[in-house]
Design a protein around this motif. Structure first.
Motif, PDB file in Angstrom:
ATOM      1  N   ARG A  58     -13.293  48.965 -45.111  1.00 34.69           N
ATOM      2  CA  ARG A  58     -13.894  47.809 -45.766  1.00 34.69           C
ATOM      3  C   ARG A  58     -13.756  46.537 -44.939  1.00 34.69           C
ATOM      4  O   ARG A  58     -14.540  45.601 -45.111  1.00 34.69           O
ATOM      5  N   ALA A  59     -12.778  46.480 -44.040  1.00 37.22           N
ATOM      6  CA  ALA A  59     -12.654  45.307 -43.183  1.00 37.22           C
ATOM      7  C   ALA A  59     -13.887  45.153 -42.300  1.00 37.22           C
ATOM      8  O   ALA A  59     -14.263  44.047 -41.919  1.00 37.22           O
ATOM      9  N   ILE A  60     -14.531  46.286 -42.010  1.00 38.14           N
ATOM     10  CA  ILE A  60     -15.737  46.255 -41.181  1.00 38.14           C
ATOM     11  C   ILE A  60     -16.987  46.130 -42.043  1.00 38.14           C
ATOM     12  O   ILE A  60     -17.880  45.324 -41.769  1.00 38.14           O
ATOM     13  N   THR A  62     -17.294  45.470 -45.569  1.00 41.40           N
ATOM     14  CA  THR A  62     -17.369  44.473 -46.635  1.00 41.40           C
ATOM     15  C   THR A  62     -17.860  43.103 -46.170  1.00 41.40           C
ATOM     16  O   THR A  62     -18.661  42.475 -46.876  1.00 41.40           O
ATOM     17  N   PRO A  63     -17.402  42.581 -45.009  1.00 42.40           N
ATOM     18  CA  PRO A  63     -17.943  41.276 -44.591  1.00 42.40           C
ATOM     19  C   PRO A  63     -19.461  41.272 -44.471  1.00 42.40           C
ATOM     20  O   PRO A  63     -20.103  40.271 -44.802  1.00 42.40           O
ATOM     21  N   SER A 218      -4.047  35.219 -43.828  1.00 36.74           N
ATOM     22  CA  SER A 218      -4.159  36.675 -43.717  1.00 36.74           C
ATOM     23  C   SER A 218      -2.807  37.320 -43.447  1.00 36.74           C
ATOM     24  O   SER A 218      -2.483  38.378 -44.004  1.00 36.74           O
ATOM     25  N   ALA A 335     -16.245  36.226 -46.036  1.00 40.57           N
ATOM     26  CA  ALA A 335     -16.321  37.543 -45.406  1.00 40.57           C
ATOM     27  C   ALA A 335     -15.461  37.604 -44.147  1.00 40.57           C
ATOM     28  O   ALA A 335     -14.792  38.612 -43.877  1.00 40.57           O
ATOM     29  N   SER A 336     -15.464  36.512 -43.372  1.00 33.69           N
ATOM     30  CA  SER A 336     -14.647  36.476 -42.162  1.00 33.69           C
ATOM     31  C   SER A 336     -13.163  36.508 -42.498  1.00 33.69           C
ATOM     32  O   SER A 336     -12.372  37.215 -41.857  1.00 33.69           O
ATOM     33  N   PHE A 339     -12.352  39.965 -43.509  1.00 32.26           N
ATOM     34  CA  PHE A 339     -12.248  40.865 -42.358  1.00 32.26           C
ATOM     35  C   PHE A 339     -10.886  40.737 -41.684  1.00 32.26           C
ATOM     36  O   PHE A 339     -10.209  41.731 -41.409  1.00 32.26           O
ATOM     37  N   VAL A 343      -8.090  43.756 -41.878  1.00 24.54           N
ATOM     38  CA  VAL A 343      -7.562  44.454 -40.700  1.00 24.54           C
ATOM     39  C   VAL A 343      -6.039  44.367 -40.666  1.00 24.54           C
ATOM     40  O   VAL A 343      -5.341  45.365 -40.440  1.00 24.54           O
TER      41      VAL A 343
END
Length: 392
Positions: A58-60, A62-63, A218, A335-336, A339, A343
């Protein structure tokens, strides 16, 4: 000019209802889903992987999905679609058996589910800008729902078993899908970017203060990976009942609620940067103290730090985005952030499984080191801010 939004009177209650539904589900998933995985005979390493693999995916994905919210006329519509898809995917867990089937289903759930909070926050920040809505006062209803779900689910699981987690979670996801229908209607802003805001595109990566804010937040969130994955399992092994475990999760979120309730004067006094500093320092303290074998009362007191390790860091990032990113690009900024945090959370969750097998509760010290890194980045950010007058 900002496109017409739902009026200021109804905006906050509709957002509060959404946050209540979402975080009630999160209040069941985070502390108790690992118990369901254990009831399916998964090992600690497999549990860590089940929780981490969806984060990496989802880190890739979802954004990209969240960014679609900046391209549609009404973010609410796409939120309804994603919430319904997450609910339908979750139902497949009733038929999944074995490690790989569970991983596959959880990945599909995560792809849709993890778009909801960033999209909801993007809608909420529209209300902050358009109506002066107090984000903390609205967001705290989600935290209260998290607490209620912790205690209720903990009591039910204690009276029955970990196998009851999935039916409860299924009901909660259904309520989330219904709540998205009541979200405020509105469009993103179409104005030019104000001078004190930065265009959040590829150029945003040349805006180091904003990026450092996202990175610090994060790291603070990623430091919770160990407790999210193994906190309930450890407390269960230590002899705490399901109700006691629910209360331990609940008190942490109540501290978060208290911070959200007082967030406006605190924000005025120390700003987003100060909130991030509080979060980073609290991370160091909380996870250094966690390995001590406390009684229930001791962990009860220690869990109060969650108000800072999660709450302060989250508010710091949200207000850094609100001050530094235009409305039309808020979804992209969310979204960023998602991400970067996704990660980091995936990596620390995978690491947590390996560390917990080897070192048990002492592995929480590694989470304190993450807080130390966050504080170092905050010091760097302060130096950069001193040389910039347009920092968020």
């Amino acid at each position: 000019m900002i496109a017409r939004l739902t009026g200021p009177t109804s905006f906050a209650p509709r957002m509060a209802l959404f946050y209540m539904a979402v975080f009630a589900a999160v209040g069941i998933y985070i502390p108790f889903f690992p118990l369901w995985l254990e009831s399916r005979a998964l090992t600690p390493t497999e549990i860590g992987l089940v929780l981490a693999v969806p984060m990496a995916v989802r880190a890739i994905v979802t954004p990209l999905m969240v960014s679609l919210g900046d391209r549609v006329s009404d973010r609410r519509k796409i939120t309804v679609i994603y919430a319904t898809a997450a609910f339908l995917c979750l139902s497949l867990l009733f038929f999944a058996s074995g490690f790989w089937q569970i991983v596959l289903v959880v990945v599909f759930v995560a792809i849709f589910w993890d778009t909801l909070v960033p999209l909801g926050d993007a809608i909420a920040l529209s209300g902050v800008r358009s109506f002066g809505m107090d984000y903390g006062q609205v967001r705290l209803w989600g935290s209260l729902a998290f607490v209620g779900a912790n205690i209720a689910a903990g009591a039910l699981i204690g009276a029955m078993s970990g196998s009851v987690v999935l039916p409860i979670l299924f009901l909660a996801y259904g309520l989330v899908a219904l709540s998205t229908v009541a979200l405020p209607k509105g469009q993103v802003a179409t104005t030019d970017v104000p001078q004190n805001q930065t265009e959040f595109s590829a150029k945003a990566f040349r805006h180091p203060v904003l990026l450092l804010s996202l990175a610090i937040g994060s790291l603070c969130q990623a430091s919770h990976a160990m407790v999210y994955a193994f906190g309930s399992l450890y407390w269960q092994q230590a002899g705490f009942t399901g109700l006691e475990i629910g209360v331990l999760w609940a008190i942490g979120v109540l501290a978060e609620v208290a911070l959200f309730a007082m967030s406006k004067p605190i924000l005025q006094r120390i700003g987003p940067s100060g909130l991030l500093a509080v979060g980073a320092v609290a991370v160091i303290v909380r996870w250094l103290l966690f390995p001590i074998h406390w009684s229930f009362a001791g962990y009860f007191v220690l869990q109060i730090l969650h108000g800072a390790t999660f709450g302060a860091a989250h508010l710091g990032v949200m207000h850094a985005i609100s001050r530094g990113v235009p409305d039309a690009q808020t979804g992209r900024a969310q979204a960023s952030y998602f991400f970067i945090s996704g990660v980091m959370m995936a990596l620390t969750t995978i690491l947590s499984g390996q560390l917990f097998v080897r070192f048990g509760v002492n592995s929480f010290i590694a989470m304190a080191l993450i807080g130390l890194l966050a504080f170092v980045l905050w010091l760097i950010m302060q130096r950069l801010r001193n040389g910039s007058t347009s920092s968020p």
